[in-house]
Design an enzyme around this catalytic site. Structure first.
Site, PDB file in Angstrom:
ATOM      1  CB  SER A 256     -26.368 126.910  -0.982  1.00 54.64           C
ATOM      2  OG  SER A 256     -27.122 128.033  -1.409  1.00 54.64           O
TER       3      SER A 256
ATOM      4  CG  ASP B  86     -35.438 126.934  -1.736  1.00 52.96           C
ATOM      5  OD1 ASP B  86     -35.495 127.268  -2.947  1.00 52.96           O
ATOM      6  OD2 ASP B  86     -34.466 126.320  -1.254  1.00 52.96           O
TER       7      ASP B  86
ATOM      8  CG  HIS C 294     -31.174 126.451  -2.619  1.00 49.97           C
ATOM      9  ND1 HIS C 294     -31.840 126.470  -1.418  1.00 49.97           N
ATOM     10  CD2 HIS C 294     -29.930 126.924  -2.387  1.00 49.97           C
ATOM     11  CE1 HIS C 294     -31.021 126.935  -0.478  1.00 49.97           C
ATOM     12  NE2 HIS C 294     -29.862 127.219  -1.047  1.00 49.97           N
TER      13      HIS C 294
END
Length: 260
Positions: free
Chosen positions: A25, A230, A233
């Site tokens: 990601s 979070d 990321h």
């Protein structure tokens, strides 16, 4: 690249430099992706930093349908389709190297939440990546040259001691397989040492990444770059910084004055 007339195409052919963007990601890009306060859905805020500005004459991306188009954020929107994509490191990297590299072709392949075992030869992710890269080289009669693979992955391998123990060997095998299947035994690999992870073995993965002793494999360290709320990321600005770090690593390690 697909340019509008034959004169432009002929001029562009010698300077078509192709870079593979792969991993999970943080390579696909989650910069600017936020959860809507009124629902559980996530969306990208649409903010494109100046360093990620499109350059339709010099920076292209290979679409999911294997066509070249002018590159713009989010680069992985049609590749990492099960998640919302935002800003990654690819555009700031391309803008930073284009002066030396000329026409830049980006081949997005990253998919969020994927572990290293999902990139083994024979898996869908691996075979699709190889297919896309080969298409990038031969599309429109060829003329492109693969210059490096940029790899940012490992967060999904931090939960299990066994996965973390096996990471270095699996990464070495991945690199060997990519080089073999693309017939590029010295293909430069620039991997990112992770800054976060799903579990408690982040440092073990980082040690494997930074300690790898393979020819033409270098590592840039994402630790210290700003993370989103979070804690997993990179923020948009951190992705811009990472793109510049990747560009510096490429230009200083693999780009000669005569040929980048």
């Amino acid at each position: 690249m697909e340019l509008h007339n034959s004169t432009q195409r002929n001029e562009a052919q010698p300077t078509k430099h192709i870079f593979i963007l792969s991993g999970q990601s943080n390579m696909a890009g989650r910069g600017g992706v936020n959860r809507d306060h009124h629902s559980k859905h996530k969306h990208w805020d649409g903010v494109v930093p100046p360093e990620c500005t499109p350059d339709p004459s010099n920076i292209f991306r290979l679409t999911a349908h294997l066509r070249w188009e002018a590159a713009r954020e989010p680069l992985h929107h049609d590749i990492d389709t099960k998640k919302v994509c935002g800003v990654g490191p690819g555009m700031s990297f391309a803008n930073a190297v284009k002066e030396r590299a000329g026409i830049v072709g980006l081949v997005p392949c990253a998919v969020g939440g994927t572990a290293i075992k999902e990139w083994e030869r024979g898996t869908h992710l691996y075979e699709n990546m190889i297919k896309r890269v080969k298409a990038a080289v031969h599309h429109n009669g060829g003329g492109g040259e693969i210059k490096a693979m940029l790899w940012y992955q490992g967060e999904s391998d931090t939960s299990s001691h066994k996965d973390a123990e096996c990471y270095e060997a699996k990464m070495e095998t991945l690199i060997k397989n990519v080089r073999t299947d693309l017939n590029l035994p010295s293909l430069p690999i620039i991997q990112v040492a992770i800054a976060s992870g799903d579990g408690k073995y982040v440092e073990k993965i980082r040690e494997a990444q930074m300690g790898m002793k393979m020819e033409n494999v270098v590592c840039v360290d994402a630790k210290g770059l700003q993370l989103k709320e979070d804690h997993l990321h990179l923020t948009t600005q951190a992705q811009v910084q990472l793109g510049h770090m990747l560009a510096d690593a490429y230009l200083s390690n693999f780009a000669s004055s005569s040929s980048v």
